[in-house]
Design a protein around this motif. Structure first.
Motif, PDB file in Angstrom:
ATOM      1  N   LEU A 135       0.783  -0.985  -0.076  1.00  0.00           N
ATOM      2  CA  LEU A 135       0.120  -0.052  -0.014  1.00  0.00           C
ATOM      3  C   LEU A 135       0.827   1.242   0.169  1.00  0.00           C
ATOM      4  N   SER A 136       2.010   1.119   0.809  1.00  0.00           N
ATOM      5  CA  SER A 136       2.752   2.425   0.742  1.00  0.00           C
ATOM      6  C   SER A 136       3.547   2.395  -0.602  1.00  0.00           C
ATOM      7  N   ILE A 137       4.075   1.674  -1.384  1.00  0.00           N
ATOM      8  CA  ILE A 137       4.456   1.965  -2.717  1.00  0.00           C
ATOM      9  C   ILE A 137       3.141   2.248  -3.669  1.00  0.00           C
ATOM     10  N   GLU A 138       2.096   1.568  -3.553  1.00  0.00           N
ATOM     11  CA  GLU A 138       1.044   2.388  -4.140  1.00  0.00           C
ATOM     12  C   GLU A 138       0.707   3.957  -4.110  1.00  0.00           C
ATOM     13  N   ALA A 139       0.786   4.415  -2.862  1.00  0.00           N
ATOM     14  CA  ALA A 139       0.518   5.580  -2.308  1.00  0.00           C
ATOM     15  C   ALA A 139       1.999   6.264  -2.974  1.00  0.00           C
ATOM     16  N   GLY A 140       2.992   5.947  -2.703  1.00  0.00           N
ATOM     17  CA  GLY A 140       4.284   6.396  -3.284  1.00  0.00           C
ATOM     18  C   GLY A 140       4.413   6.651  -4.513  1.00  0.00           C
ATOM     19  N   HIS A 141       3.607   5.817  -5.581  1.00  0.00           N
ATOM     20  CA  HIS A 141       3.639   5.933  -6.891  1.00  0.00           C
ATOM     21  C   HIS A 141       2.669   7.239  -7.204  1.00  0.00           C
ATOM     22  N   ALA A 142       1.689   7.155  -6.492  1.00  0.00           N
ATOM     23  CA  ALA A 142       0.583   8.264  -6.912  1.00  0.00           C
ATOM     24  C   ALA A 142       1.250   9.591  -6.657  1.00  0.00           C
ATOM     25  N   LYS A 143       2.007   9.697  -5.252  1.00  0.00           N
ATOM     26  CA  LYS A 143       2.392  10.974  -4.837  1.00  0.00           C
ATOM     27  C   LYS A 143       3.797  11.291  -5.643  1.00  0.00           C
ATOM     28  N   TYR A 152      10.549   6.510  -3.992  1.00  0.00           N
ATOM     29  CA  TYR A 152      11.059   6.639  -2.755  1.00  0.00           C
ATOM     30  C   TYR A 152      11.047   8.123  -2.176  1.00  0.00           C
ATOM     31  N   ASP A 153      11.700   9.090  -3.201  1.00  0.00           N
ATOM     32  CA  ASP A 153      11.527  10.384  -2.806  1.00  0.00           C
ATOM     33  C   ASP A 153      10.300  11.061  -2.218  1.00  0.00           C
ATOM     34  N   ALA A 154       9.400  10.483  -3.231  1.00  0.00           N
ATOM     35  CA  ALA A 154       8.162  11.009  -2.630  1.00  0.00           C
ATOM     36  C   ALA A 154       7.672  10.330  -1.207  1.00  0.00           C
ATOM     37  N   MET A 163      13.599  17.126   0.571  1.00  0.00           N
ATOM     38  CA  MET A 163      14.912  16.388   0.849  1.00  0.00           C
ATOM     39  C   MET A 163      14.728  15.341  -0.370  1.00  0.00           C
ATOM     40  N   ARG A 164      15.876  14.923  -1.009  1.00  0.00           N
ATOM     41  CA  ARG A 164      15.850  13.854  -2.123  1.00  0.00           C
ATOM     42  C   ARG A 164      17.131  13.036  -1.833  1.00  0.00           C
ATOM     43  N   SER A 165      16.717  11.599  -2.343  1.00  0.00           N
ATOM     44  CA  SER A 165      17.765  10.548  -2.058  1.00  0.00           C
ATOM     45  C   SER A 165      19.048  10.936  -3.045  1.00  0.00           C
ATOM     46  N   GLU A 166      19.130  11.761  -3.857  1.00  0.00           N
ATOM     47  CA  GLU A 166      20.561  12.275  -4.428  1.00  0.00           C
ATOM     48  C   GLU A 166      21.290  12.764  -3.583  1.00  0.00           C
ATOM     49  N   ARG A 167      20.784  13.668  -2.615  1.00  0.00           N
ATOM     50  CA  ARG A 167      21.479  14.558  -1.800  1.00  0.00           C
ATOM     51  C   ARG A 167      21.838  13.607  -0.576  1.00  0.00           C
ATOM     52  N   HIS A 406       8.870   1.510  12.607  1.00  0.00           N
ATOM     53  CA  HIS A 406       8.914   2.185  11.714  1.00  0.00           C
ATOM     54  C   HIS A 406       8.057   1.737  10.358  1.00  0.00           C
ATOM     55  N   TRP A 407       8.606   0.525   9.910  1.00  0.00           N
ATOM     56  CA  TRP A 407       7.936  -0.163   8.608  1.00  0.00           C
ATOM     57  C   TRP A 407       6.725  -0.711   9.152  1.00  0.00           C
ATOM     58  N   PRO A 408       6.353  -1.299  10.169  1.00  0.00           N
ATOM     59  CA  PRO A 408       5.080  -1.849  10.410  1.00  0.00           C
ATOM     60  C   PRO A 408       4.071  -1.037  10.567  1.00  0.00           C
ATOM     61  N   SER A 409       4.483   0.329  10.861  1.00  0.00           N
ATOM     62  CA  SER A 409       3.656   1.340  10.931  1.00  0.00           C
ATOM     63  C   SER A 409       3.236   2.329   9.785  1.00  0.00           C
ATOM     64  N   GLY A 410       4.250   1.903   8.797  1.00  0.00           N
ATOM     65  CA  GLY A 410       4.011   2.529   7.348  1.00  0.00           C
ATOM     66  C   GLY A 410       5.149   3.636   7.121  1.00  0.00           C
ATOM     67  N   ALA A 411       6.226   3.934   8.078  1.00  0.00           N
ATOM     68  CA  ALA A 411       6.840   5.208   7.717  1.00  0.00           C
ATOM     69  C   ALA A 411       8.131   4.724   7.065  1.00  0.00           C
ATOM     70  N   TRP A 412       7.950   4.366   5.757  1.00  0.00           N
ATOM     71  CA  TRP A 412       9.050   4.228   4.941  1.00  0.00           C
ATOM     72  C   TRP A 412       9.463   5.635   4.452  1.00  0.00           C
ATOM     73  N   GLY A 413      10.896   5.673   4.558  1.00  0.00           N
ATOM     74  CA  GLY A 413      11.499   6.997   3.967  1.00  0.00           C
ATOM     75  C   GLY A 413      11.698   7.722   5.380  1.00  0.00           C
TER      76      GLY A 413
END
Lengths: 495, 495
Positions: A135-143, A152-154, A163-167, A406-413
């Motif tokens: 579900l997080s990936i699905e939301a991430g794609h939309a964002k 991931y940056d979203a 903030m961006r992953s490049e930095r 973090h991950w169980p509660s959906g806090a990826w990133g």
């Protein structure tokens, strides 16, 4: 003159109330709710999310934001409008149905994680965690589509705006140029020295609790606007006018709970220092998790592990816990607190090995989000990377990939903000001491007044009026970098 | 086939979630919130009320209710629809603006009441209480017009659906024909007997707490779905799947806390026994406060002050608190718990003098609501009526008109349900014992199974599927009356 803007303020104030209510219910769930309340609580949190989502998805919100842009707003109103727009882009990107699904899945998974962790049962957690990840990936794609970023940056942008992953890659790479060899060197040298004297326990929970409360008061925590309680995973929750921090106690180790309390008190002081005139508006909220983490680490790592503060804390600890007086000597405590040792648990890690824990999580979550790794392979990948980065392998998942909420509660990133926060903390503390040379002497008296005064003015009260880098630049003369962190490590560990 | 009805179920489920969230936040406010959180909490509770009010005021709700009436609903669905209609009539009668004002004023006044009570400061509370009263009268007028009742009856109907003051006047008048002379007689006789031996304190809070927890378990409280905490005014809050009961401790008096815990456990068992298939729907909720109070009084007064139960509790108390063994003898405890003495505090009153406390409040609140008395005159009127009904005069307002949370929190029309509940409790307990003669013997073993089994089937699981009188009639063969209460009093106190 500012009709559209005022309408927006009312709308966002209501969204903020819903989000504040969610914070209180989330604190309750983590700290005191009986397990049987979980399903009802999931529905409550999901309903709040759905209603907040309905408000941000109101058909006229985009027009109101556009109209408000032409209403001659002052600086803070403009910044507030900018934050509204950011929230609107994030909020409208994800369909309401997905928001509700995520909230339900996350609450369920977080509750399951508590027992899975205790039972060392990754497989048992896997289906629920997979659901949260998907579900997080699905939301991430939309964002990502709405923001024009990678997936991931979203997700990252939710916690650390702009903030961006490049930095991150570049900052973490600077760290990696320096830390591993330096860490090895420190460990080697510390091995050759006499070990510091460890205070011997048991350290009764009530005494730890009372010392923690005294230290919170010393830092400036206002108990008329907050509480200290117990939870599995320490956190700072609640709202600015009712900050709920939690800790956990181990009778064999007083440092973990007490430094944990100081850490969360740093978070709490930031929340309490946010401008009350802007309560309920986005511009009045904390400026992302990197800045938030900088405030907790500044209190815990920069101030409270400094030699100065330990001259104050040593006698206090001795009075509270008794035992071998040598152990409570400030110089001994300092050597104890600067002991570098690779360990399994992130929250127990020293500040020199901590970044490795974060780099590990950052790489693994990027791989999971970007589809380069299966969730079922997480325990193996975790253990392998622990071996590579820290030279140790967890004996079980409880001490490995199940340790964090973090991950169980959906806090990826979310994880990178810990180490970005550590860099910011060093940078801010150095600037504070330069501006107010009396800070170290005051800390030696247990007086946080000068430090908190400077932070209040330069960081806390700035809230979200500017970007993290702009606030840092105004306060420290530079945008976020690793120099101050590096100097801090070398100063503290290079003796 | 049941499209309108299903839409209504979804709408009312969301309203129920908002109301459940309000319950949790209200519990938090009363039990653990720091004072400085009050303003933010007021806004949170007010926002929930407003949002619930918006949902009940949806333009199409009246049509949906009408349409659902033609959808061939089953019995419980029909009852649910009836409750929806009742909620709709109550909810649409009062404008949203007034709902918000009331919620804010009530939360503010409730917080102020806590310190006003401690400081014995009625004058300080007066402006806030006046505001709450004025707004309640305004809302009462609006509801009275919609329901076709008097203003007071409209307020009463919120707590005890379909109850009217005419019926209360008649029931209370039956009581008054019997109680005052009987009370005097009992007091006279008890004076002539040797006084029972009072257990001597102090009774440490931790031991009271642990005895309370053990008794809750004995009654059948499920700690996976609830908690026991401390608050100024004991109450049963939370939601059916997470019941939060509270008590308060006095080290010189163990009865108050322990009987309080048993009282609230009675409420909690009702909540827990509501049909889980109907969670989130109005028909699945408790049937008004008279029925609710009957369940708490049934556990506290009927079951736990019975001679049978005291043969179980006596040794348990003795083991916990020690001291003079004679005091813990069941017969002595029974004499102690049937001691009749006029007192100042309603929640500490014995069951013989309790109705006088309620009749006082009922008359005073009717006078205030109907405009026959000024709020500023309340302390004087209270003290005068206490003297008239119970022969004693409070030395201060803390022990007089400031003792209860009800009026400050806007619960006008609530008090009569305590004594109506006492009548219902006696009627239900008598019927339960007639149907299951093993109940008293089981209570003597600390076994609440047979009693709770019967209550679960005949009362708890009936929820709001029928009226209070219909549930009572099915369970006891009669609608609510004073006969069983009178017999109970004569049996218990007439020896």
């Amino acid at each position: 003159m500012t009709k559209a803007y005022k309408t927006l303020e009312t709308r966002f104030r209501r969204m903020n109330v819903l989000s504040d209510i969610g914070s209180m219910l989330h604190w309750d769930m983590a700290a005191i709710m009986p397990d049987g309340g979980a399903n009802a609580r999931s529905e409550q949190l999901a309903t709040l999310d759905v209603m907040e989502n309905e408000l941000i998805n109101a058909a006229d919100l985009g027009d109101l934001i556009e109209d408000a842009g032409n209403e001659g707003l002052d600086e803070w109103q403009q910044a507030n409008l900018g934050e509204m727009k950011r929230a609107w882009v994030h909020g409208t990107a994800v369909p309401a149905e997905l928001v509700e699904k995520m909230s339900l899945a996350e609450t369920r998974c977080e509750v399951a994680w508590r027992s899975a962790r205790a039972d060392n049962d990754f497989k048992g957690l896997l289906p629920k965690l997979q659901e949260v990840l998907d579900l997080s990936i699905e939301a991430g794609h939309a964002k990502a589509a709405a923001l024009g970023t990678s997936v991931y940056d979203a997700l990252l942008d939710q916690y650390d705006p702009m903030m961006r992953s490049e930095r991150i890659d570049s900052l973490f790479s600077d760290l990696e140029d320096f830390l591993p060899s330096y860490t090895a060197e420190v460990i080697e040298r510390q091995k050759s020295e006499d070990a510091p004297v460890a205070p011997t326990g048991p350290f009764p929970v009530e005494i730890q609790n009372s010392v923690g409360l005294d230290l919170m008061k010393a830092v400036g925590f206002d108990f008329d606007h907050g509480r200290l309680d117990i939870s599995h995973h320490p956190f700072c929750g609640g709202i600015p006018d009712d900050v709920r921090i939690t800790t956990r106690y181990d009778e064999n180790d007083f440092t973990s709970a007490i430094m944990g309390v100081l850490h969360e008190t740093g978070h709490a002081m930031y929340e309490r220092g946010l401008p009350s005139d802007w309560r309920g508006q986005l511009v009045g909220k904390a400026r992302g998790m990197t800045m938030h983490e900088s405030q907790s680490l500044l209190v815990e790592m920069q101030a409270c592990r400094s030699e100065e503060f330990l001259t104050y804390a040593g006698p206090m600890f001795e009075k509270a816990f008794g035992g071998n007086a040598k152990a409570w000597d400030a110089a001994n405590l300092h050597r104890l607190y600067t002991r570098v040792e690779p360990g399994l648990i992130r929250v127990d890690a020293d500040e020199v090995t901590y970044p490795a824990h974060v780099i590990l999580r950052y790489r693994l979550e990027r791989a999971l989000i970007e589809g380069d790794m299966k969730l079922a392979d997480l325990p193996g990948a975790w253990n392998e990377m622990m071996q590579k980065l820290l030279g140790i392998t967890p004996p079980d998942d409880r001490n490995g990939c199940l340790q964090d909420i973090h991950w169980p509660s959906g806090a990826w990133g979310y994880f990178p903000t810990y180490t970005l926060g550590a860099m910011a903390a060093a940078q801010i503390f150095a600037a504070a001491k330069e501006a107010c040379p009396e800070i170290p002497g005051a800390l030696a008296q247990g007086n946080f007044g000068p430090l908190m005064g400077w932070l209040g003015q330069n960081i806390h009260s700035q809230a979200s009026s500017r970007s993290t880098d702009d606030i840092l630049h105004a306060a420290t003369g530079k945008v976020l970098g690793i120099d101050a962190f590096k100097s801090h490590i070398i100063n503290r560990y290079g003796q």
